[in-house]
Design a protein around this motif. Structure first.
Motif, PDB file in Angstrom:
ATOM      1  N   LEU A 241      34.267  37.984  44.113  1.00  0.00           N
ATOM      2  CA  LEU A 241      33.798  38.900  43.070  1.00  0.00           C
ATOM      3  C   LEU A 241      34.002  38.281  41.692  1.00  0.00           C
ATOM      4  O   LEU A 241      34.989  37.571  41.462  1.00  0.00           O
TER       5      LEU A 241
ATOM      6  N   ARG B 265      26.000  41.842  37.219  1.00  0.00           N
ATOM      7  CA  ARG B 265      26.829  41.592  36.031  1.00  0.00           C
ATOM      8  C   ARG B 265      26.417  42.548  34.913  1.00  0.00           C
ATOM      9  O   ARG B 265      25.234  42.815  34.719  1.00  0.00           O
TER      10      ARG B 265
ATOM     11  N   TYR C 185      32.637  35.969  49.865  1.00  0.00           N
ATOM     12  CA  TYR C 185      32.068  36.179  48.530  1.00  0.00           C
ATOM     13  C   TYR C 185      33.197  36.460  47.538  1.00  0.00           C
ATOM     14  O   TYR C 185      34.032  37.333  47.762  1.00  0.00           O
TER      15      TYR C 185
ATOM     16  N   GLY D  83      32.631  48.234  39.558  1.00  0.00           N
ATOM     17  CA  GLY D  83      33.497  47.143  39.965  1.00  0.00           C
ATOM     18  C   GLY D  83      34.813  47.025  39.224  1.00  0.00           C
ATOM     19  O   GLY D  83      35.608  46.140  39.524  1.00  0.00           O
TER      20      GLY D  83
ATOM     21  N   CYS E 212      24.355  43.915  46.334  1.00  0.00           N
ATOM     22  CA  CYS E 212      23.998  42.975  45.273  1.00  0.00           C
ATOM     23  C   CYS E 212      24.972  43.184  44.114  1.00  0.00           C
ATOM     24  O   CYS E 212      25.099  44.293  43.593  1.00  0.00           O
ATOM     25  N   VAL E 213      25.668  42.128  43.725  1.00  0.00           N
ATOM     26  CA  VAL E 213      26.592  42.212  42.602  1.00  0.00           C
ATOM     27  C   VAL E 213      25.774  42.090  41.318  1.00  0.00           C
ATOM     28  O   VAL E 213      24.955  41.189  41.172  1.00  0.00           O
TER      29      VAL E 213
ATOM     30  N   ARG F 152      38.583  44.161  41.995  1.00  0.00           N
ATOM     31  CA  ARG F 152      39.324  42.893  42.106  1.00  0.00           C
ATOM     32  C   ARG F 152      40.813  43.160  42.308  1.00  0.00           C
ATOM     33  O   ARG F 152      41.492  42.426  43.010  1.00  0.00           O
TER      34      ARG F 152
ATOM     35  N   PHE G 128      31.178  44.113  36.313  1.00  0.00           N
ATOM     36  CA  PHE G 128      30.143  44.141  37.338  1.00  0.00           C
ATOM     37  C   PHE G 128      30.164  45.471  38.074  1.00  0.00           C
ATOM     38  O   PHE G 128      31.140  46.219  38.032  1.00  0.00           O
ATOM     39  N   SER G 129      29.052  45.738  38.727  1.00  0.00           N
ATOM     40  CA  SER G 129      28.943  46.815  39.708  1.00  0.00           C
ATOM     41  C   SER G 129      28.361  46.196  40.964  1.00  0.00           C
ATOM     42  O   SER G 129      27.833  45.085  40.926  1.00  0.00           O
ATOM     43  N   ILE G 130      28.446  46.920  42.041  1.00  0.00           N
ATOM     44  CA  ILE G 130      27.806  46.480  43.278  1.00  0.00           C
ATOM     45  C   ILE G 130      26.745  47.510  43.638  1.00  0.00           C
ATOM     46  O   ILE G 130      27.056  48.695  43.838  1.00  0.00           O
TER      47      ILE G 130
END
Length: 176
Positions: A167, A110, A165, A144, A107-108, A148, A127-129
């Motif tokens: 990012l 924000r 998906y 995160g 789950c990403v 990227r 963000f983190s995952i």
């Protein structure tokens, strides 16, 4: 009316085929928010050990283990301090949808932090995952910030993360 139902069923099937499993359950959302809150509070206290406690284990292995991860975090914190970077606040996170990532759910999330760099204030939106192994209940996090720019790291950590998906972007805005 049957045509509308058919279209909705087809849309759900397409989403599932693309790896977008479902919306988060209330239980998962609360668990993710709790883990992210651990990081938020630990960041404000500069407590790298608490951050390591909720970091995705395979990420720590890339650093050479827990102690190496903690040492790298402490070094980053020291560099930030030497550059005059101070964390002022963080905004409660916004978890996204539940993603099917093979043996894991992801789950990403924000995140928004406000930083002071000497006389300048910056809002950093990133963000983190959040990740949990299917069949288990504990969530952990992958920061995160560099994903990227280095997608191979995400591919190494979660090889079955949905390739379709996109990012979110990391955005820094000067506030003053």
């Amino acid at each position: 009316m049957n045509l509308v139902r058919f279209a909705l069923v087809m849309l759900l099937c397409i989403r599932a085929a693309l790896g977008h499993a479902a919306t988060l359950s209330d239980e998962d959302q609360k668990a993710i928010l709790a883990v992210v809150n651990v990081v938020r509070q630990a960041s404000l206290r500069e407590d790298i050990e608490a951050i390591a406690d909720v970091t995705f284990e395979p990420l720590m292995e890339l650093f050479g283990g827990r102690e190496s991860f903690i040492n790298a975090g402490k070094q980053s914190l020291a560099i930030g301090k030497s550059l005059g970077i101070t964390l002022i606040s963080s905004t409660p996170p916004e978890p996204g949808e539940l993603l099917d990532a093979g043996e894991y759910y992801a789950c990403v999330v924000r995140e928004v932090y406000v930083l002071r760099i000497e006389e300048m204030t910056i809002r950093d939106t990133g963000f983190s995952i959040a990740v949990r192994k299917k069949g288990l209940s504990g969530w952990s996090l992958i920061g995160g910030a560099g994903l990227r720019k280095a997608p191979q790291v995400l591919n190494q950590l979660l090889p079955d993360f949905p390739s379709t998906y996109v990012l979110p972007k990391n955005v820094q805005e000067r506030l003053q």
